[in-house]
Design a protein around this motif. Structure first.
Motif, PDB file in Angstrom:
ATOM      1  N   ILE A  18      88.543 -90.062 -64.714  1.00  0.00           N
ATOM      2  CA  ILE A  18      88.659 -91.257 -63.881  1.00  0.00           C
ATOM      3  C   ILE A  18      87.386 -92.085 -64.081  1.00  0.00           C
ATOM      4  O   ILE A  18      86.274 -91.614 -63.803  1.00  0.00           O
ATOM      5  CB  ILE A  18      88.813 -90.891 -62.390  1.00  0.00           C
ATOM      6  CG1 ILE A  18      90.024 -89.981 -62.198  1.00  0.00           C
ATOM      7  CG2 ILE A  18      88.941 -92.158 -61.549  1.00  0.00           C
ATOM      8  CD1 ILE A  18      90.267 -89.555 -60.756  1.00  0.00           C
ATOM      9  N   PHE A  36      91.745 -87.254 -55.970  1.00  0.00           N
ATOM     10  CA  PHE A  36      90.827 -87.350 -57.111  1.00  0.00           C
ATOM     11  C   PHE A  36      89.967 -86.113 -57.320  1.00  0.00           C
ATOM     12  O   PHE A  36      89.442 -85.902 -58.405  1.00  0.00           O
ATOM     13  CB  PHE A  36      89.871 -88.543 -56.928  1.00  0.00           C
ATOM     14  CG  PHE A  36      90.481 -89.897 -57.150  1.00  0.00           C
ATOM     15  CD1 PHE A  36      89.680 -91.032 -57.108  1.00  0.00           C
ATOM     16  CD2 PHE A  36      91.839 -90.058 -57.388  1.00  0.00           C
ATOM     17  CE1 PHE A  36      90.214 -92.296 -57.303  1.00  0.00           C
ATOM     18  CE2 PHE A  36      92.393 -91.314 -57.574  1.00  0.00           C
ATOM     19  CZ  PHE A  36      91.561 -92.447 -57.530  1.00  0.00           C
ATOM     20  N   PHE A 101      92.099 -92.896 -66.232  1.00  0.00           N
ATOM     21  CA  PHE A 101      92.563 -93.711 -65.125  1.00  0.00           C
ATOM     22  C   PHE A 101      91.339 -94.486 -64.654  1.00  0.00           C
ATOM     23  O   PHE A 101      90.272 -93.906 -64.478  1.00  0.00           O
ATOM     24  CB  PHE A 101      93.111 -92.821 -64.007  1.00  0.00           C
ATOM     25  CG  PHE A 101      93.355 -93.550 -62.701  1.00  0.00           C
ATOM     26  CD1 PHE A 101      92.830 -93.069 -61.513  1.00  0.00           C
ATOM     27  CD2 PHE A 101      94.123 -94.705 -62.661  1.00  0.00           C
ATOM     28  CE1 PHE A 101      93.064 -93.717 -60.300  1.00  0.00           C
ATOM     29  CE2 PHE A 101      94.357 -95.370 -61.460  1.00  0.00           C
ATOM     30  CZ  PHE A 101      93.827 -94.872 -60.277  1.00  0.00           C
ATOM     31  N   LEU A 121      97.411 -91.797 -58.760  1.00  0.00           N
ATOM     32  CA  LEU A 121      97.109 -91.080 -59.991  1.00  0.00           C
ATOM     33  C   LEU A 121      98.331 -90.309 -60.479  1.00  0.00           C
ATOM     34  O   LEU A 121      98.662 -90.318 -61.668  1.00  0.00           O
ATOM     35  CB  LEU A 121      95.925 -90.142 -59.754  1.00  0.00           C
ATOM     36  CG  LEU A 121      95.417 -89.348 -60.944  1.00  0.00           C
ATOM     37  CD1 LEU A 121      95.165 -90.241 -62.138  1.00  0.00           C
ATOM     38  CD2 LEU A 121      94.123 -88.632 -60.560  1.00  0.00           C
TER      39      LEU A 121
END
Lengths: 361, 358
Positions: A18, A36, A101, A121
């Motif tokens: 990420i 996350f 991402f 996500l």
């Protein structure tokens, strides 16, 4: 098309980074923690490198500030923007994962119409792991989603689809408007939840937004250069769109797909429209030239890797956009520098960006 | 260009009656249909008398009207089954047409409110389309939406929308193999968007729920591709897919737009997909040739009207497809005859002599 018995999100735990550009703080990560925390973060700190950015406890991350970028890239660091979130593409370059991402630090978890928190996500991963259908438009949108399928008339030979290179998500609350629109409609909020993912057809361009974006780095990474913006540059807020237009031309050429639609995030902060207007000002005129340029851009069939395609595009940018403004000559050079830096940092990637169809799954 | 005002008197609602008893169908649609003029075209193969409830402003056309108007002008044109509604397009004198299958009823949206499909289609046709650049927030002319950052200002006025393609809840318009494989599959996802199908992108247009600008799309909306074993279920046809491709190619060439998305209608369960499979393989096989053909069609600069474009497509069908299957040669002939018929009978709107009602 069959759903995996293990949730896809956990499957990519070690295959996805990420990337977050930030100049302020990362408080927003607290809200994203449930979604996350299993993932590795790459923080690209823009602005003053002497400032310390505090990362909330419990996240696994690497952080790069301007000093790090200069140290790692040396003179090639000139291609990475300063004082603009375009610097995030440095994160793409140093990542070692298959998927990326990226999200802005003013984007929060949105709720779907049933009130449930949206795991953005997870949706991006689903989008990337299922094929795209760029050659014929399916009127029921993404046919690989649960509860959908191809409609009558859709040729069976096209139903396998192609690998998905990019998943472009959307935003509730503050919409991604340009400065003039913001000035005219300062109170407009996007409240419409459109429950669709769709493939952007081959040959069709769109303005890509970097706020909520995921991509297959192994496929398309080298094309995701966010350009020269910010400090010392005549333009800002065109970084993601520039990358999107280059990326789409290349995806169309190499036979990969781009999806847009779900997931939604909640965009909380409206940037100052007057500041935006100054940054975008040249862009508003230049985009009148840029769109026809990209719409007409063709790549020779000898260009079979993303890098080759990208370098060919940089030549065309120099040749055709140089006369719009000398900025594009600088940008074309920066595009070359980016590819050189990418290949240096990702030495084996040169021959992996090939055309086999299976890599999308 | 800005929003056009479309009056109720500019719209015809054309229904192809494949079922004789239209009582419950028309009663379900009554709140939405009652202020419009309706054209009902009876499937010439249907033997029973039509049952139509009172209180509508309508004209009914039957086999005898079709025979009288078309007469001996064409042996290639066949208005039976789903094709009957196109006769209604031919004789209509209005600028806009809405057509829905007679096994559909109004749907409800996500909030449980009844969807006014006619109104939504009219809005789609009255507001510009934006085929030259994709707006990621979908229809920018929708309330609460706009063009996103990066959308060139020169493209923001849009172009005329020639065709509005709606969708279906419950029984979606899948082909027979797909529905047969998933017999319980029903579409329950209400996607709250209208979007312009980009220029250069082709799609399968479903005739189940459409509306169009008759002046722009009328000459191209013709069921040229008739399967040898075409039947009375959508699974057993591809005629709408064929003419939808004609319309899209022509719109792309002439700079008009095609929208898709809202409105939804509720499509009732009907038929047996597995039974239809026996007939529909023909359609499925033909699509493999049809789609690449239309993707390769290039129209000349000289083609400046829909009729011109259609005639060029006819020539290309003869040149490239006719040899592959006799069904294409028949399609080309039927399309050519249709253009002649359209020019003789169909073109023009507003007042003008129209064939007497049946």
């Amino acid at each position: 098309m069959a759903a995996a018995s293990v949730k896809p999100a956990l499957l990519l735990k070690d295959e996805l980074d990420i990337v977050i550009p930030t100049i302020r703080n990362l408080d927003f990560l607290e809200m994203w923690r449930p979604f996350f925390e299993p993932y590795h973060l790459i923080i690209v700190q823009d602005g003053d490198p002497s400032k310390t950015i505090k990362v909330p406890e419990g996240f696994d991350y690497e952080l790069y500030n301007r000093n790090d970028i200069n140290r790692i890239l040396g003179p090639k660091a000139s291609c990475i923007s300063f004082k603009d979130s375009a610097c995030r593409c440095f994160g793409y370059m140093v990542s070692k994962k298959k998927y990326i991402f990226t999200i802005d630090d003013d984007c929060f978890v949105a709720k779907d119409p049933s009130g449930k928190d949206i795991n953005a996500l997870e949706q991006h991963i689903e989008n990337l792991l299922t094929p795209s259908t760029p050659f014929f438009f399916n009127t029921l949108y993404d046919p690989y989603r649960d509860g959908a399928d191809f409609v009558r008339g859709y040729p069976f030979s096209l139903r396998e689809g192609v690998p998905t290179a990019v998943s472009h998500g959307l935003w509730l609350n503050i919409p991604d408007y340009d400065a003039p629109t913001q000035l005219v409609k300062p109170r407009e909020r996007n409240t419409r939840y459109v429950d669709a993912v769709l493939t952007v057809p081959k040959g069709t361009l769109f303005p890509m937004c970097g706020m909520n974006l995921a991509f297959n780095r192994e496929l398309i990474g080298p094309a995701m250069y966010f350009g020269l913006m910010g400090d010392g540059q005549p333009i800002g807020r065109y970084d993601d769109m520039w990358a999107g237009w280059c990326m789409k031309v290349i995806c169309d050429h190499l036979g990969w797909g781009v999806k847009t639609g779900l997931p939604y995030i909640w965009h909380s902060k409206a940037s100052n429209p007057f500041v935006n207007l100054k940054k975008e000002y040249s862009g508003i005129y230049w985009q009148e030239e840029l769109i026809p340029f990209f719409q007409a851009a063709t790549l020779p069939k000898e260009c079979t890797t993303v890098q080759q395609c990208y370098l060919e595009l940089s030549k065309q940018v120099k040749a055709k956009l140089g006369k719009v403004d000398p900025y594009f000559l600088k940008l074309a050079d920066a595009m070359i520098t980016w590819i050189e830096a990418w290949d240096e940092l990702n030495p084996s990637a040169g021959d992996s960006a090939n055309l086999t169809n299976g890599s999308g799954k | 260009m800005s929003q056009t005002n479309i009056g109720d008197d500019e719209v015809d609602i054309v229904i192809g009656a494949l079922h004789a008893d239209l009582t419950s169908f028309l009663n379900e649609w009554r709140p939405l249909f009652s202020r419009f003029h309706l054209i009902i075209v009876k499937d010439p193969d249907l033997k029973e008398e039509l049952k139509i409830p009172e209180g509508f402003n309508l004209h009914v056309y039957t086999k005898s009207d079709i025979d009288r108007v078309v007469g001996l002008s064409s042996t290639a044109i066949n208005f039976s089954g789903y094709s009957c509604r196109y006769f209604g397009y031919l004789v209509s004198r209005k600028k806009y047409i809405f057509s829905v299958d007679d096994d559909c009823i109004p749907a409800k949206d996500n909030k449980g409110l009844s969807v006014d499909a006619v109104d939504q289609h009219i809005t789609n046709l009255a507001t510009p389309a934006t085929p030259f650049f994709f707006n990621t927030l979908y229809d920018p002319f929708c309330k609460g939406a706009d063009f996103v950052r990066g959308y060139p200002f020169s493209l923001r006025s849009g172009v005329t929308c020639a065709l509005s393609c709606g969708l279906w809840l419950n029984l979606a318009d899948h082909d027979a193999p797909t529905q047969a494989l998933k017999p319980g599959h029903r579409n329950s996802r209400y996607v709250d968007a209208v979007l312009t199908v980009p220029a250069g992108a082709l799609m399968p247009v479903s005739g189940v729920n459409i509306a169009f600008n008759r002046e722009l799309a009328g000459p191209a909306l013709f069921p040229g591709l008739r399967l040898a074993a075409e039947g009375k279920l959508r699974w057993e046809t591809v005629e709408d897919i064929w003419c939808g491709l004609c319309v899209k190619v022509i719109c792309d060439h002439l700079g008009h737009g095609v929208k898709t998305g809202l409105p939804y209608v509720w499509r009732n369960d009907r038929g047996n997909a597995i039974e239809s499979l026996k007939k529909e393989w023909e359609g499925v096989k033909l699509m493999e040739e049809v789609v690449p053909f239309f993707q390769s069609v290039r129209l000349s600069q000289a083609a400046v009207t829909t009729e011109d474009c259609m005639l060029e497509i006819v020539a290309l069908v003869k040149e490239r497809l006719a040899a592959l299957d006799p069904v294409f040669a028949r399609a080309a002939q039927a399309m050519a005859d249709w253009i002649k018929l359209w020019k003789a009978v169909g073109s023009g709107s507003g007042s003008g002599s129209s064939p007497s009602n049946g």
